[in-house]
Design an enzyme around this catalytic site. Structure first.
Site, PDB file in Angstrom:
ATOM      1  N   GLU A   1      11.640  -3.380  -2.869  1.00  0.00           N
ATOM      2  CA  GLU A   1      10.723  -2.904  -1.833  1.00  0.00           C
ATOM      3  C   GLU A   1      11.172  -3.563  -0.523  1.00  0.00           C
ATOM      4  O   GLU A   1      10.732  -4.662  -0.205  1.00  0.00           O
ATOM      5  CB  GLU A   1       9.279  -3.302  -2.162  1.00  0.00           C
TER       6      GLU A   1
ATOM      7  N   ASP B   1       3.337 -10.655  -5.079  1.00  0.00           N
ATOM      8  CA  ASP B   1       3.178 -10.873  -6.515  1.00  0.00           C
ATOM      9  C   ASP B   1       4.423 -11.455  -7.166  1.00  0.00           C
ATOM     10  O   ASP B   1       4.403 -11.741  -8.361  1.00  0.00           O
ATOM     11  CB  ASP B   1       2.794  -9.562  -7.204  1.00  0.00           C
TER      12      ASP B   1
ATOM     13  N   LYS C   1      -0.609  -6.272 -13.041  1.00  0.00           N
ATOM     14  CA  LYS C   1       0.150  -5.676 -11.936  1.00  0.00           C
ATOM     15  C   LYS C   1      -0.670  -5.585 -10.644  1.00  0.00           C
ATOM     16  O   LYS C   1      -1.304  -6.530 -10.228  1.00  0.00           O
ATOM     17  CB  LYS C   1       0.693  -4.314 -12.379  1.00  0.00           C
ATOM     18  N   LYS C   2      -0.636  -4.422 -10.009  1.00  0.00           N
ATOM     19  CA  LYS C   2      -1.269  -4.281  -8.691  1.00  0.00           C
ATOM     20  C   LYS C   2      -2.772  -4.508  -8.748  1.00  0.00           C
ATOM     21  O   LYS C   2      -3.348  -5.146  -7.848  1.00  0.00           O
ATOM     22  CB  LYS C   2      -0.962  -2.889  -8.119  1.00  0.00           C
TER      23      LYS C   2
ATOM     24  N   ASP D   1      -0.166  -0.067   0.430  1.00  0.00           N
ATOM     25  CA  ASP D   1       1.067  -0.434  -0.248  1.00  0.00           C
ATOM     26  C   ASP D   1       2.019  -1.017   0.785  1.00  0.00           C
ATOM     27  O   ASP D   1       1.888  -0.761   1.987  1.00  0.00           O
ATOM     28  CB  ASP D   1       1.707   0.788  -0.907  1.00  0.00           C
TER      29      ASP D   1
ATOM     30  N   ASP E   1       4.878  -0.274   1.723  1.00  0.00           N
ATOM     31  CA  ASP E   1       5.733   0.638   2.479  1.00  0.00           C
ATOM     32  C   ASP E   1       4.934   1.567   3.380  1.00  0.00           C
ATOM     33  O   ASP E   1       5.492   2.508   3.941  1.00  0.00           O
ATOM     34  CB  ASP E   1       6.593   1.468   1.521  1.00  0.00           C
TER      35      ASP E   1
ATOM     36  N   ASP F   1      -5.972   3.349  -9.667  1.00  0.00           N
ATOM     37  CA  ASP F   1      -6.656   3.801  -8.461  1.00  0.00           C
ATOM     38  C   ASP F   1      -7.689   4.878  -8.774  1.00  0.00           C
ATOM     39  O   ASP F   1      -8.851   4.782  -8.377  1.00  0.00           O
ATOM     40  CB  ASP F   1      -5.631   4.293  -7.427  1.00  0.00           C
TER      41      ASP F   1
END
Length: 839
Positions: free
Chosen positions: A138, A167, A341-342, A366, A368, A530
């Site tokens: 990323e 993370d 994770k997220k 996010d 990006d 989400d």
């Protein structure tokens, strides 16, 4: 101060209008004429939907009364499949019966919350969450541009705090954030002085020219030139970190001479996170928690910069140079825990931010994505603070828009039909679903508190402290957020006083025995955390809002490689099916609106359609090996019904294009990529849920999407022409081969079969469906051509050559069997005729 009617139901209007005229859906700019036009579009959509439903019912009645086919097993499959397609289409249309466009009134928001006698703002505080993992996969330049755009947003500087969750615990991100904070001292005042848009420097400097809207046109050219140089130097400094930090660490390690090869910070201490040379407690998945305040709370009094001088080439004497609070977070990691994770990272951000700033509202990004419209935060606040239903609004979702997608959007990255039609339709029910980024939340909703409309008289904000964990500071922050105490106070000057609490809420074990990941925070153990999180909020009675503004509120980067795009769709579709079986919308409680229940069912069960669709798409293989084969008799009547139903579907699509503000290309790309997904991805997603639920397996492991574009100055979309072969591509290649073979075989059999002109005309009806499938899979075929797809007409030539080759093989086989080939027509047709069909 009580909020007024800060938003209205209407068509999109320019930002900053002085008034908001309450109106029903689709009113455009207060114009009765335009209102009538859009109303007719909505009425036409409903009428066409009703007519198509009637046509589908008549079609099924006719099919049940005529159970005639060459293979009854195929007839039964098609009956069940058509019924499923009809039901899913109806579920999809139901969600679009009452689409509402809501428009934020920024002028009224400014009047009620900004224009105060003391010159300050009374807008509520806002915490911004950004998530990233790896500075390589990323690219860090994207993440730092996102942070710069947030720091420069048009929102009271003393009322925002930005939290970067790293993370991976990487020192590259930490020191990159330090460089970004230093560069922001120039960039943010420059944005305020000249009112530039967008406020992410990478995107801003990529635009050749924009109309100037600032207050210092005479100084703009020099300032712009200076900032461009400063930004180039900033990027060089970011790139240098990848060599500078290892060199510094090597020097320190050489002095130490023994022990593990640590990664060292600039102040001469060891980095508490992940080291370049992994060691115990300093490697991926195993390191201590870190919280570093990069930019402190700025205070609520403006601070003007210095005039231009040799040391300060930019004149900021009339510009407030304060910067919002900025915090670096890396949660504790241990190999003994599943870190989720997220979703897990965002729940840690939720707790850490509650101890430092505890803003009543949160917006997440996010790494990006960046702020493309500096008024976006204010636009979302219009919905949150609206006096009509703002208190019951859990989140405001913005559509996702992307840079660096090819002009034709070959792989449907923009997904505008979903964002601008489906979510717009949900806006007229209980609200759009949460789609992962660019979404503003009400903190107490995320913390599992019921909405005001469902609270009893004896309701307690915290009824069971145990479900929130053992941090009393965090638990006590929840009532404060519920009361929307809008005046931010400075966090403790001595961080050591709260360090123990921060360490506690970042620990791996903190969530043991709590409701985090279930009824509190972002939901765990599912690929689409989400959508499930948004569903949980809707299920408890909260509503949401969809906000589309111009220019786009936020923009990001998208996977433009075919294989990466398919892996992304696999993750979404597999997670959707998991949600259908583990959080079934049909079984949700009474607080979930009935129509919203139907919409969620459609959004989660759609991959099952591929089971039937694949049968339809590969049935033409039968035509290659045998002569006449009918899915339904009489075939002409069957085709006629299909044509009517399909044509009506296309007409409904045209109407949706009009009221959703889409283009014809958007709609075509959506149709194409649905078929591509249904052949390449959805069957695997269905297999995943079978393995996971029926066989109690782990299912298919999902590959994270890589979004780093490989581009050069000479070839902007170079990655789009790179073929990354994967098993995911095989099913769609088979479908292409079958339909190409069917068309070629039909041509060959027409040459040697002695058909009449009438029979050939009848057979051509079946071939239309084969050609239609090839047209829908056209972007996929271009994707596997690699660099040859730069000239798309080559694909047409290849198809023609393939048709001719297959036809020649059929003719050759016939000649080998009969010893001769004759091309002739009969003057009359029979009752039966050959055909190939693929739909």
């Amino acid at each position: 101060m009580a909020a007024g009617r800060l938003c209205c139901a209407s068509a999109p209007r320019p930002l900053g209008l002085r008034s908001c005229i309450p109106a029903s859906a689709f009113q455009s700019e207060g114009s009765p004429g335009r209102f009538a036009s859009t109303a007719r579009s909505t009425a036409s959509h409903g009428l066409l939907t009703l007519l198509r439903l009637i046509a589908i019912i008549l079609f099924f009645i006719w099919r049940i009364r005529h159970p005639h086919a060459d293979g009854m097993w195929l007839w039964w499959i098609s009956i069940v499949g058509d019924f499923w397609f009809g039901v899913t289409w109806l579920l999809n249309q139901v969600a679009k019966l009452n689409p509402i466009k809501r428009v934020p009134d920024l002028a009224l928001l400014k009047q009620q919350f900004d224009d105060l006698p003391d010159g300050n703002s009374n807008l509520p505080r806002l915490d911004v969450f950004i998530n990233t993992v790896d500075p390589i996969n990323e690219p860090m330049i994207y993440t730092m541009n996102s942070i710069l755009s947030i720091l420069a947003v048009d929102y009271p500087v003393d009322r925002t705090a930005t939290y970067l969750s790293d993370d991976g615990g990487s020192i590259i991100h930490y020191e990159g954030l330090l460089e970004t904070a230093n560069f922001a001292a120039l960039w943010v005042p420059f944005c305020r002085k000249h009112c530039i848009e967008p406020r992410a420097p990478e995107s801003y400097f990529a635009v050749k020219s924009r109309p100037y809207t600032g207050n210092a046109p005479d100084e703009f050219a020099d300032d712009h030139r200076r900032m461009s140089r400063e930004y180039d130097e900033f990027k060089v400094r970011l790139d240098a970190l990848f060599t500078k930090i290892p060199e510094r660490s090597d020097a320190h390690n050489a002095e130490a001479k023994e022990g593990a090869k640590a990664t060292w910070m600039a102040d001469g201490t060891q980095w508490p996170g992940t080291w370049f040379n992994p060691a115990e407690n300093h490697k991926k998945g195993q390191h201590a928690g870190i919280v570093k305040v990069m930019l402190n709370y700025p205070g609520n009094e403006p601070q003007f910069g210095a005039p231009a001088s040799s040391a300060n080439p930019l004149d900021f004497s009339a510009v407030d140079v304060r910067l919002p609070m900025l915090v670096y977070i890396s949660r504790e990691k241990s190999p003994d825990y599943d870190h989720q994770k997220k979703a897990g990272a965002m729940n840690v951000q939720l707790r850490v931010s509650a101890l430092l700033t505890n803003a009543p509202f949160i917006i997440n990004f996010d790494g990006d994505h960046y702020v493309n419209n500096s008024l976006a935060f204010r636009a979302a606040m219009c919905f949150m603070l609206d006096r009509r239903d703002g208190d019951n609004t859990a989140f405001v979702q913005f559509p996702q828009r992307f840079d660096d997608v090819d002009p034709t959007d070959r792989y449907c990255n923009h997904n505008r039909v979903f964002f601008d039609a489906t979510l717009l339709g949900l806006n007229g029910i209980q609200g759009p679903s949460y789609v992962g980024t660019g979404c503003m939340f009400r903190r107490i909703a995320v913390c599992g508190i019921d909405p005001p409309r469902w609270r009893s008289d004896d309701f307690k904000i915290v009824d069971n402290a145990n479900k929130f964990g053992n941090s009393m500071s965090f638990i006590n922050s929840i009532p404060s957020a519920a009361n929307q105490e809008w005046f931010m106070t400075s966090p403790p000057a001595d961080e050591e006083l709260i360090k123990e609490e921060l360490d506690n809420v970042m620990k791996c074990a903190y969530e043991d025995g709590t409701e985090f990941g279930k009824e509190i925070g972002w939901v765990y153990n599912i690929a689409t955390e989400d959508v499930v999180t948004g569903f949980r909020l809707h299920r408890t009675g909260w509503r949401s809002m969809y906000c589309r503004i111009e220019p786009d509120a936020f923009r990001g980067t998208a996977p433009i490689n075919l294989t990466e795009r398919l892996y992304q769709i696999l993750r979404w579709s597999g997670g959707s099916l998991e949600m259908f079986f583990s959080h079934c919308p049909l079984l949700a409680g009474r607080r979930l609106n009935f129509m919203q229940r139907i919409a969620y069912t459609n959004m989660t069960a759609y991959p099952i359609s591929s089971v039937f669709l694949v049968f339809y798409l590969i049935f033409p293989v039968i035509w290659i090996f045998r002569g006449e084969f009918y899915i339904q008799k009489p075939f002409p009547t069957y085709v006629l019904y299909l044509v009517i139903v399909i044509v009506m579907t296309e007409l409904i699509g045209m109407v949706e294009i009009k009221w959703a503000g889409l283009t014809l290309l958007d709609w075509i790309r959506n149709e194409q990529f649905y078929i591509i997904g249904a052949t390449a991805v959805y069957p695997l997603a269905t297999l995943h849920i079978v393995l996971k639920l029926v066989l109690r397996g782990k299912g298919v492991s999902f590959k994270l999407t890589a979004k780093q574009a490989i581009s050069t100055v000479n070839e902007k979309y170079a990655e789009m022409y790179i073929v990354q072969w994967a098993p995911l591509l095989i099913p769609t290649i088979v479908v292409i081969a079958v339909n190409v073979g069917a068309i070629g075989a039909a041509i060959g059999k027409a040459i040697v079969g002695g058909w009449s002109l009438l029979q050939m005309a009848d057979a051509s009806l079946g071939l239309v469906f084969n050609a239609w499938i090839l047209l829908l899979i056209y972007p996929f075929a271009l994707g596997i051509m690699g660099r040859w797809s730069k000239t798309p007409y080559i694909l047409f030539i290849l198809f023609v050559i393939a048709f001719v080759v297959v036809a020649a093989v059929v003719v050759a086989i016939h000649a080998a069997r009969t010893g001769s080939v004759r091309f002739h027509f009969r003057h009359s047709g029979g009752a039966g005729f050959p055909t190939s069909w693929g739909f």
